[in-house]
Every structure is written in C-alpha cells, then in structure tokens.
Motif scaffolding. Structure first.
Motif, PDB file in Angstrom:
ATOM      1  N   ALA A   1       0.833  -1.205   0.000  1.00 39.93           N
ATOM      2  CA  ALA A   1       0.000   0.000   0.000  1.00 39.93           C
ATOM      3  C   ALA A   1       0.867   1.254   0.000  1.00 39.93           C
ATOM      4  O   ALA A   1       0.601   2.215  -0.742  1.00 39.93           O
ATOM      5  CB  ALA A   1      -0.922  -0.016   1.218  1.00 39.93           C
TER       6      ALA A   1
ATOM      7  N   ILE B   1       2.420   1.733  -3.461  1.00 38.69           N
ATOM      8  CA  ILE B   1       1.456   2.284  -4.422  1.00 38.69           C
ATOM      9  C   ILE B   1       1.263   3.773  -4.183  1.00 38.69           C
ATOM     10  O   ILE B   1       1.174   4.563  -5.136  1.00 38.69           O
ATOM     11  CB  ILE B   1       0.127   1.509  -4.333  1.00 38.69           C
ATOM     12  CG1 ILE B   1       0.295   0.109  -4.940  1.00 38.69           C
ATOM     13  CG2 ILE B   1      -0.997   2.255  -5.031  1.00 38.69           C
ATOM     14  CD1 ILE B   1      -0.910  -0.770  -4.799  1.00 38.69           C
TER      15      ILE B   1
ATOM     16  N   ARG C   1      -6.800   2.243  -5.527  1.00 40.01           N
ATOM     17  CA  ARG C   1      -6.079   2.204  -4.259  1.00 40.01           C
ATOM     18  C   ARG C   1      -7.001   2.537  -3.094  1.00 40.01           C
ATOM     19  O   ARG C   1      -6.937   1.911  -2.035  1.00 40.01           O
ATOM     20  CB  ARG C   1      -4.914   3.197  -4.308  1.00 40.01           C
ATOM     21  CG  ARG C   1      -3.977   3.070  -3.105  1.00 40.01           C
ATOM     22  CD  ARG C   1      -4.332   4.109  -2.040  1.00 40.01           C
ATOM     23  NE  ARG C   1      -3.540   3.912  -0.836  1.00 40.01           N
ATOM     24  CZ  ARG C   1      -3.939   3.258   0.235  1.00 40.01           C
ATOM     25  NH1 ARG C   1      -5.134   2.651   0.253  1.00 40.01           N
ATOM     26  NH2 ARG C   1      -3.189   3.154   1.317  1.00 40.01           N
TER      27      ARG C   1
ATOM     28  N   GLN D   1      -8.891  -0.265  -2.230  1.00 39.36           N
ATOM     29  CA  GLN D   1      -7.984  -1.351  -1.845  1.00 39.36           C
ATOM     30  C   GLN D   1      -8.057  -2.536  -2.807  1.00 39.36           C
ATOM     31  O   GLN D   1      -7.952  -3.698  -2.419  1.00 39.36           O
ATOM     32  CB  GLN D   1      -8.238  -1.793  -0.400  1.00 39.36           C
ATOM     33  CG  GLN D   1      -8.002  -0.658   0.593  1.00 39.36           C
ATOM     34  CD  GLN D   1      -8.044  -1.113   2.031  1.00 39.36           C
ATOM     35  OE1 GLN D   1      -7.758  -2.268   2.322  1.00 39.36           O
ATOM     36  NE2 GLN D   1      -8.391  -0.211   2.943  1.00 39.36           N
TER      37      GLN D   1
ATOM     38  N   TRP E   1      -5.826  -3.837  -4.847  1.00 37.94           N
ATOM     39  CA  TRP E   1      -4.396  -3.727  -5.059  1.00 37.94           C
ATOM     40  C   TRP E   1      -3.932  -4.209  -6.432  1.00 37.94           C
ATOM     41  O   TRP E   1      -3.112  -3.519  -7.069  1.00 37.94           O
ATOM     42  CB  TRP E   1      -3.649  -4.467  -3.949  1.00 37.94           C
ATOM     43  CG  TRP E   1      -4.138  -4.114  -2.582  1.00 37.94           C
ATOM     44  CD1 TRP E   1      -4.803  -4.906  -1.704  1.00 37.94           C
ATOM     45  CD2 TRP E   1      -4.033  -2.826  -1.932  1.00 37.94           C
ATOM     46  NE1 TRP E   1      -5.112  -4.217  -0.564  1.00 37.94           N
ATOM     47  CE2 TRP E   1      -4.641  -2.930  -0.666  1.00 37.94           C
ATOM     48  CE3 TRP E   1      -3.476  -1.603  -2.302  1.00 37.94           C
ATOM     49  CZ2 TRP E   1      -4.715  -1.883   0.232  1.00 37.94           C
ATOM     50  CZ3 TRP E   1      -3.543  -0.547  -1.409  1.00 37.94           C
ATOM     51  CH2 TRP E   1      -4.146  -0.689  -0.158  1.00 37.94           C
TER      52      TRP E   1
ATOM     53  N   ALA F   1      -4.859  -1.527  -8.978  1.00 35.79           N
ATOM     54  CA  ALA F   1      -4.035  -0.325  -8.824  1.00 35.79           C
ATOM     55  C   ALA F   1      -2.641  -0.552  -9.405  1.00 35.79           C
ATOM     56  O   ALA F   1      -2.092   0.306 -10.108  1.00 35.79           O
ATOM     57  CB  ALA F   1      -3.940   0.054  -7.353  1.00 35.79           C
TER      58      ALA F   1
END
Length: 438
Positions: A244, A247, A312, A315, A317, A320
């Motif tokens: 996270a 990103i 993002r 979430q 992932w 993203a």
C-alpha cells in the motif's frame, strides 16, 4: 516272614493273590525303563522344540503382518501389492504347517502312564517333522522379510513425516490467520486473501480426520498443499502494508512526472520550428506529430492515474498495480518521443558544424575491423571481407551525399550508424569463431 508264619492257614491262598498287586503300587502301569524312557524323553524334547518353532513362526508372522499393513497404508505401487499377495500366500502355508504341528501334538499324549515305546517313537518322528516344517517356513519368511526392507523403510519414512507435516500445516494456517487479522486491524481490506484462506478450511477438516480415512500419501500431499497455499497467504498479508505504501509513493511520483512531461512537451514545438528552419524536411518529418502525441499520452496517463487512485482507495491492489504499470509505460514512451526531438536537433547541429568527426569515427571502426580480419591470415575470410567492403562503399556514398546544397544530415547520420552496426557484428563473429577454435 515271621508274620506270614503266624497267619492262619486258610488266609494264605488269598494273600498270594494280593501281594503281587501290593508290590506294584496298586496300579497296572508297565514300566518299560531303559530304552523306553529315553524314547519318551526324546519325544518330549521333540514336542518342546516344535512348540518353540511354532511360537517363533507365529511371532514372525505377527511382526510381518504389521510391516505389510504399514506398507499397504502408504504404498499402492505394484511392488507393494505383490508383497501383500505374497504375504497372503505365506499365511496359507503357515496355516498348513501349524495344522501339521497341532495335529501331531493332539495325536500323542506323552504323559500317559501306559505310553508304549513305539507310540513315543512315532510321536517323536511326527513332532520332529512338524518342527522342521515350521523352521523351514520361518527361514523362508525371514528371507521374505529381508526383501521387504526397502519398501518398509520407505513406508516408515513417510509415516514419520505424517505427524510433523500435519502439524506444520496447522501452524502455517494459524500464522496466515494471524497475519490476516493484523492487516485488517490496520484498516486494510484483504478480501481476496480472506477468500483464499477460507478455501483451505475443508482441507484442514480432512487433515483432522486423519490418514486412516484419507490414506497416508493423500494426507501428506494435502498437508504440503495447505502449507504452500497458507504460506503464500501469510506472506502476501505481511507484505500488504508495504504494498500500500509503495502504491502511494508511485502515485505521487508518476503524477509529478506527468506534470513535468507536460512542461517538456510544450518545448517540442520550438525545437521543431528550428529544425524546419535549418534542415531539410527529411531531417524532421517523422517528428511532426510528437507534440500532439505527447499531449495525448500525458492526458491518458493522467486518466489512468485517477483510476489507479480510485483502485487504491478501494484497496483493489492488483488493479491499482496494473494501472500504474500502464501509466509508467505511457510516460516512458512520451519521454522518449520528447527527448528524441531535442536529441535530433543536437546531433544535427553537431554534424552540420563538423561532419568530419562522424566520418573519422566510422572509418576508424571499419579499419579496426579490417585489421582484426587480417590478423594471422594472408587474406581475409570472404564471410568477413565482403560485409566490411560493403561498409566502406556505403560510408563513401554517405560522405559524397554531403556535397549537395542542402545535405540530408539525418540520412548521413543513420547511414554511419548502420555502418558501425554492421562492423560491430563482423567483429563479434570473428572473435566468436576464434574463441571456439582456441
């Protein structure tokens, strides 16, 4: 004898019939002593030896049955199936010799008082035969047991792995669950990981049911699969916070880069203007659409950045990450196109000012390759000489084209670069061939 003399005469005949019985102890047992007692003892010894052989064979059979069951629980190969069949055949043979032994024991009561010497001898013979049959079968069974050693070792190894493998699977699942709980406590969703972990629940149930229900090989494979899948979930869960953060960093970095490219792409138009003013159309025609394409690519990148930010925030992932990769590819191609315009102007300026430097650079590469081709030879290999000669001619034509009123410097540069590429390929070929011949 004095007592006999004092008895009345009418009792003497009765006494003469009683006395023999009194002296024999009152029974009818016939003592055959000497050789007869030896035969009885030998028969008893044969009986004891047969009993010992019977016990040893019975113990060996029970031990071997455990080994066969161990192998069968783990191994379903043809060799294991043959071993089980051979053991059944041994079982039938053992039943036969055991029956022979029991029959011999039941047929002769060696404790009988009136046992005849001939009966004792017969008992000894039959019991000895039963003992020999038991012993022969035991030896054959021992050899069979030795032959089973590789199969048994393999089975025991797998069984020894069973409990640790199942426990390792349970502990790995627990570690994955703990890591997932920690991620969720940090405010991160991990629905895909939770789904993958939930899919392992039926596998854990089967592991808990044990190898008795599902077999040792399947249980071992299941345990290994659970460990592998649960470990992947745990590792991804532990990487998720860093993922996270990565990103987030990439979003900021790519957004900044897109803004910088927007500024740089605005500088392409003045560069094109100078190229048009100073050089022939062939030197800049392929760059005509760079400003438009750069602006379009930057807009696409910004749109993808917005989508990546949304993924993002949700979430998502993988989405993203994929979108950010697309943004990077768009910005890379835009960067190359924008840089190409400035690089083109720089190179054209340099060659227009001093074309001789480019010529000498290329001729040096050709001469160096020619010297290498002639090293240790009276004349060069045609496979090397021909492309080098062609390169010399091509360079000469490119130099001659500069004599015009409006020389095409870009064509000149692409020709000299092509010549150097050909020469480098010939040099690499020569070195490779000589390296193989060394």
């Amino acid at each position: 004898m004095l007592a006999l003399a004092l008895l009345p005469l009418h009792l003497l005949p009765l006494l003469t019939t009683v006395l023999p019985a009194a002296f024999t102890g009152g029974g009818t047992r016939r003592w055959f002593g000497g050789r007869g007692e030896n035969v009885r003892a030998e028969a008893q010894a044969a009986k004891d030896a047969a009993a010992a052989a019977f016990y040893e064979l019975d113990s060996a059979q029970r031990d071997l049955r455990i080994s066969i069951e161990t192998i069968a629980a783990v191994d379903s190969s043809p060799a294991a199936r043959k071993a089980a069949g051979d053991f059944e055949a041994f079982g039938r043979r053992i039943d036969e010799v055991s029956h022979q032994y029991i029959t011999a024991v039941d047929a002769h009561d060696l404790d009988r008082d009136d046992l005849e010497a001939s009966a004792a001898a017969r008992a000894r013979t039959e019991l000895t035969q039963a003992k020999d049959a038991l012993g022969t079968t035991k030896r054959d069974l021992d050899r069979f047991t030795q032959d089973l050693a590789p199969l048994l070792d393999k089975a025991e190894t797998q069984l020894a792995r069973l409990a640790p493998a199942v426990e390792r699977a349970r502990q790995t699942l627990l570690a994955a669950t703990t890591a997932l709980d920690a991620v969720r406590a940090a405010g991160l969703k991990a629905d895909d990981l939770a789904g993958r972990l939930a899919a392992l629940a039926p596998e854990l149930t089967k592991l808990n049911q044990g190898a008795g229900q599902h077999g040792v090989p399947d249980t071992l494979h299941r345990a290994d699969r659970v460990v592998r899948d649960a470990e992947a979930v745990r590792a991804e869960a532990e990487r998720l916070p860093e993922r996270a953060r990565d990103i987030d960093r990439r979003l900021v970095s790519l957004r900044t880069r897109a803004q910088a490219l927007t500024t740089r792409s605005e500088q392409v138009q003045p560069i094109l203007s100078e190229l048009r003013r100073r050089f022939t159309a062939a030197c800049w025609q392929d760059l005509q659409r760079v400003p438009e394409q750069a602006a379009q690519s930057v807009r696409q990148a910004e749109t993808k950045l917005t989508e990546a930010q949304r993924a993002r925030d949700d979430q998502r992932w993988p989405d993203a990450t994929a979108l950010l990769s697309t943004v990077r590819a768009l910005l890379n191609s835009t960067d190359e196109a924008v840089s190409a315009a400035g690089d083109r102007l720089h190179r054209l300026n340099a060659v227009a000012k001093d074309p001789q430097a480019e010529i000498e650079r290329t001729r040096f590469a050709v001469r160096d390759a020619q010297r290498l081709a002639m090293a240790g030879r009276q004349k060069p290999d045609p496979r090397h000489a021909r492309p080098l000669d062609d390169s010399v001619a091509r360079l000469d034509r490119a130099v001659a084209a500069l004599d015009g009123r409006h020389p095409d410097y870009w064509h000149f540069l692409t020709e000299t670069e092509a010549v150097r590429t050909t020469v480098a390929r010939v040099v690499a070929q020569i070195r490779e061939e000589r390296g193989q011949g060394a």
